[in-house]
Design an enzyme around this catalytic site. Structure first.
Site, short mmCIF file in Angstrom:
data_model
loop_
_atom_site.label_atom_id
_atom_site.label_comp_id
_atom_site.label_asym_id
_atom_site.label_seq_id
_atom_site.Cartn_x
_atom_site.Cartn_y
_atom_site.Cartn_z
N HIS A 1 -76.56 48.66 81.28
CA HIS A 1 -77.63 50.07 81.36
C HIS A 1 -78.33 50.04 82.74
O HIS A 1 -78.88 50.96 83.06
CB HIS A 1 -78.67 49.69 80.31
CG HIS A 1 -79.48 48.66 80.40
ND1 HIS A 1 -80.32 48.16 79.21
CD2 HIS A 1 -79.91 47.72 81.26
CE1 HIS A 1 -81.04 47.30 79.43
NE2 HIS A 1 -80.98 46.85 80.77
N ASP B 1 -74.67 34.54 88.05
CA ASP B 1 -75.86 35.44 88.61
C ASP B 1 -76.10 35.05 89.80
O ASP B 1 -75.74 34.24 90.51
CB ASP B 1 -76.96 35.44 87.43
CG ASP B 1 -77.60 36.54 87.30
OD1 ASP B 1 -77.87 37.02 88.24
OD2 ASP B 1 -78.30 36.87 86.07
#
Length: 345
Positions: free
Chosen positions: A252, A204
């Site tokens: 998403h 990340d």
């Protein structure tokens, strides 16, 4: 001849429940902001008069707040006193391991105003919680204290979702998971606890990877879980050496083009026989629900360029890249309702 208007089974009660849904949320948010649950945890509770004195407010609003919280299952009545319910005591008390209040606070201070402009988002196809013309990302310029409690809440949410995912998808035959956009590392911590032979890497942004490193250290799993700081769009390739790539609540956020780019990098990073797991709140293929996924999709309208996709959409993208044995596994969890899985032949 009768009509729907004559049918006593058709009443406006469901509409009333929908229309007043925000009342329950704002009651929760106000009680959390006043630290009601933290104040009551571990005590004999509070009476109406005692709460009024503690908060320096009139007894009228104190009675209304306590009654509403009891009606919502957040408090319980013990004689004249109100005490925390098991739910509130576990998740809404500051300092508890699975404290969820940061998520409530983020919803109240950031998303609630954005949802107030949902019609604008629908008309313009642009987010309402931030301005893409003036900000680099949705969290650009966000209050760092609010972000900190948000990440804590997401860790709690992800912990329980990871347990459901690990129970629904058998990872015993795999050796190492790459968690793309892995956040605080909650998925990796829980999956490694469920599967003793599994190792993992949280991949990340650098500041998020630092958060994950601290959580992993606290969980005494630093020998099995690594962290890598990076940017999954800017980096040419994902970290190698993994036979599972996990995309949990990531897809998403982005449009189809960017999602296909992410999946292409997953394909390149995986060896033959490796799998990609897309864990999400999936909209059904009929596009009629379920409501948590459909409403999360609208939340993406006010927050991102993405939406919540269907299993058939993910399946098509995976098939186009060459993935095979594509399947959908359904489960129930706070942050996801299923996973779409594809194998690299």
């Amino acid at each position: 001849m009768t009509t729907e208007q004559d049918d006593p089974a058709v009443t406006p009660v469901p509409l009333m429940q929908l229309a007043t849904g925000f009342w329950a949320f704002k009651t929760l948010a106000a009680a959390h902001e006043l630290d009601l649950f933290t104040r009551l945890s571990g005590t004999g509770g509070t009476t109406i008069a005692e709460l009024a004195g503690t908060l320096g407010i009139d007894e009228r609003p104190a009675e209304m707040l306590l009654t509403a919280c009891a009606a919502l299952g957040l408090l319980e009545k013990d004689g004249a006193a109100y005490v925390c319910s098991a739910l509130a005591d576990e998740y809404l008390v500051r300092g508890k391991p699975y404290y969820f209040g940061g998520f409530v606070q983020m919803l109240d201070k950031r998303l609630y105003p954005g949802w107030g402009r949902l019609t604008d988002a629908i008309r313009t196809n642009r987010p309402t919680t931030w301005d893409p013309d003036r900000q680099d990302s949705l969290f650009d310029g966000e209050d760092p204290d609010l972000l900190a409690v948000f990440w804590e809440a997401m860790h709690s949410l992800s912990t329980f979702t990871a347990r459901s995912l690990g129970g629904a998808v058998d990872l015993s035959a795999f050796g190492r998971v790459l968690d793309v956009g892995g956040g605080s590392g909650a998925y990796d911590i829980e999956l490694c606890r469920l599967y003793p032979n599994l190792r993992a890497t949280v991949y990340d942004l650098p500041f998020v990877a630092d958060i994950a490193a601290r959580k992993i250290e606290d969980a005494a799993l630093a020998e099995r879980i690594d962290t890598v700081g990076g940017d999954f769009f800017a980096d040419a390739a994902f970290p190698p050496g993994h036979d599972v790539v996990l995309l949990s609540m990531i897809m998403h956020d982005w449009n189809e083009e960017r999602d296909r780019t992410i999946l292409a990098k997953c394909w390149e990073a995986l060896p033959r026989g490796g799998v990609v797991i897309i864990s999400e709140l999936l909209v059904n293929d009929e596009r009629s629900g379920p409501s948590p996924a459909a409403l999360m999709s609208l939340n993406m309208l006010i927050e991102t360029e993405g939406r919540n996709y269907t299993p058939s959409e993910y399946g098509r993208w995976l098939h186009d890249l060459g993935f095979r044995d594509i399947r959908t596994v359904w489960f129930e969890a706070p942050g996801a309702n299923g996973a779409v899985i594809g194998r690299k032949p």
